[in-house]
Design an enzyme around this catalytic site. Structure first.
Site, PDB file in Angstrom:
ATOM      1  N   ASP A 190      40.435 -16.623 -21.021  1.00  0.00           N
ATOM      2  CA  ASP A 190      40.835 -17.192 -22.301  1.00  0.00           C
ATOM      3  C   ASP A 190      40.750 -16.094 -23.359  1.00  0.00           C
ATOM      4  OD1 ASP A 190      41.313 -19.552 -24.158  1.00  0.00           O
ATOM      5  OD2 ASP A 190      39.437 -18.775 -24.975  1.00  0.00           O
ATOM      6  N   GLU A 232      46.788 -16.622 -19.857  1.00  0.00           N
ATOM      7  CA  GLU A 232      47.657 -17.489 -20.633  1.00  0.00           C
ATOM      8  C   GLU A 232      49.006 -16.809 -20.807  1.00  0.00           C
ATOM      9  OE1 GLU A 232      45.673 -18.733 -24.379  1.00  0.00           O
ATOM     10  OE2 GLU A 232      44.143 -17.399 -23.589  1.00  0.00           O
ATOM     11  N   ASP A 256      35.124 -21.675 -25.197  1.00  0.00           N
ATOM     12  CA  ASP A 256      36.002 -20.671 -24.583  1.00  0.00           C
ATOM     13  C   ASP A 256      35.864 -20.676 -23.052  1.00  0.00           C
ATOM     14  OD1 ASP A 256      36.755 -19.984 -27.114  1.00  0.00           O
ATOM     15  OD2 ASP A 256      35.511 -18.181 -27.242  1.00  0.00           O
TER      16      ASP A 256
END
Ligand SMILES: [Zn+2]
Length: 383
Positions: free
Chosen positions: A193, A275, A358
């Protein structure tokens, strides 16, 4: 896979003067060739060489440097044309595009110059190079780099290197060619993340914080405010220098974080789930003091460092849709804004699972990575 390794040269004052004179001579010659290309319309390397080779060489450049100068000019026109065609200079007929196309391409006195193996040789045990200059061959110019960079150079350097001067410092950007490593079938995924307070958090709970980096950015922002009010030439120069230093610091931080993540994934036989960063600026909403720290290029840079380090080690990488990764519970899947009572905490309103926010997001990314990999490889098997 090709990648560029940057090492810093540590020339003596005398050597630095010779390098500076050489770059200036090369770029003066490039400007001459550029005017010729512009006036004759012959912008391809071969045609341009016919018009300019003799003159460029007569300016104190040897055969190789002269050819590199001419190629550099031809390449610059190719890039200009490609940019115009891609609409990067605005639509046809607009002022900016007309201005760019109405005059010859120009080269700064310190613009980068390529050197091939005949003009530049490397001593990897002594950490020195020998380099052609307009005042003769310079021997024993010391260079420094990280252990990783030095190892990569010694093993894989191939072809040309660019000589670059930035803020009074000298660098060589060397191209390395690395053979592809087959990707190992991953046994699970490490989710990563990306964020602000923690630049990268993994699903294992490792938080790589950008404390030093954020401090540098804030200091520079203050300085920027003071200097912008002045708007003098020296203030502008100082600003530019600070911005570059900040970028170098950010790149260094990103390299270190990427290395730790890839090493851990490789050690445990897992792949890495990242991501998909399209539209990260829209997605991240921040309080005002944090906004300054958000540079989407820095996220992209970290993502690309992870991707290429992973490729070098045969570690699988998959990009996943980041929607709701911060609001979804990684234990039960329940999605709710209220799951995230503060910036740092995640606490599921349905099953009661609690974790650092997170880390929870990274766990979601990891499981999406595993699911995505299974789907894409099921398609492979079927094919
Ligand atoms: Zn839950």
């Amino acid at each position: 896979m090709k990648l560029v390794v940057q090492v810093r040269l540590l020339p003596t004052a005398e050597q630095a003067a010779a390098l500076e004179a050489t770059l200036r001579a090369c770029n003066d010659a490039a400007n001459f060739a550029s005017v010729t290309a512009f006036t004759t319309g012959d912008r391809r390397e071969y045609a341009l060489r016919k018009h300019t080779y003799r003159e460029v060489k007569a300016r104190g450049l040897g055969a190789q440097p002269a050819q590199h100068v001419i190629k550099k000019v031809a390449d610059a026109y190719t890039t200009l044309k490609a940019n115009a065609r891609a609409g990067n200079l605005g639509p046809q007929g607009c002022a900016r595009r007309a201005r760019a196309e109405s005059k010859p391409v120009t080269f700064r006195a310190d613009a980068a110059q390529p050197f091939d193996d005949r003009c530049l040789s490397w001593d990897h045990t002594g950490h020195t190079v020998s380099i052609w200059t307009t005042t003769g061959r310079l021997k024993n110019v010391a260079f420094v780099g990280s252990l990783d960079q030095l190892k990569m150079l010694a093993l894989y350097r191939k072809g040309e290197s660019d000589l670059v001067c930035r803020d009074g410092m000298w660098f060589l950007y060397a191209t390395c060619e690395i053979s592809d490593v087959p990707v190992t079938e991953p046994d699970g995924f490490v989710g990563v993340d990306l964020g602000i307070a923690n630049i990268a958090t993994t699903s294992d709970g490792a938080r790589h914080c950008g404390k030093g980096l954020n401090a540098v950015r804030h200091r520079n922002r203050e300085l920027r405010r003071r200097l912008q009010a002045k708007a003098t030439k020296s203030a502008k120069r100082l600003l530019k220098k600070r911005r570059r230093r900040e970028a170098r610091f950010a790149a260094d931080t990103n390299h270190r974080i990427a290395k730790r993540i890839v090493t851990e994934a490789e050690r445990t036989g897992r792949g890495i789930a990242l991501e998909d960063l399209g539209g990260i600026r829209d997605r991240v909403r921040l309080r005002k003091p944090q906004r300054v720290t958000l540079h989407s290029w820095s996220f992209h840079q970290l993502g690309s460092f992870i991707a290429y380090k992973a490729a070098r080690h045969g570690v699988a990488v998959i990009h996943v849709d980041p929607a709701y990764t911060s609001q979804a519970c990684s234990a039960c899947g329940h999605v709710d804004k209220a799951n995230r009572p503060s910036q740092a905490t995640f606490s599921c309103t349905s099953c009661g699972f609690a974790e650092h926010a997170d880390v929870n997001a990274a766990r979601n990314i990891a499981s999406r990575g595993a699911a995505g990999w299974a789907v894409s490889h099921a398609a492979d098997d079927a094919a």
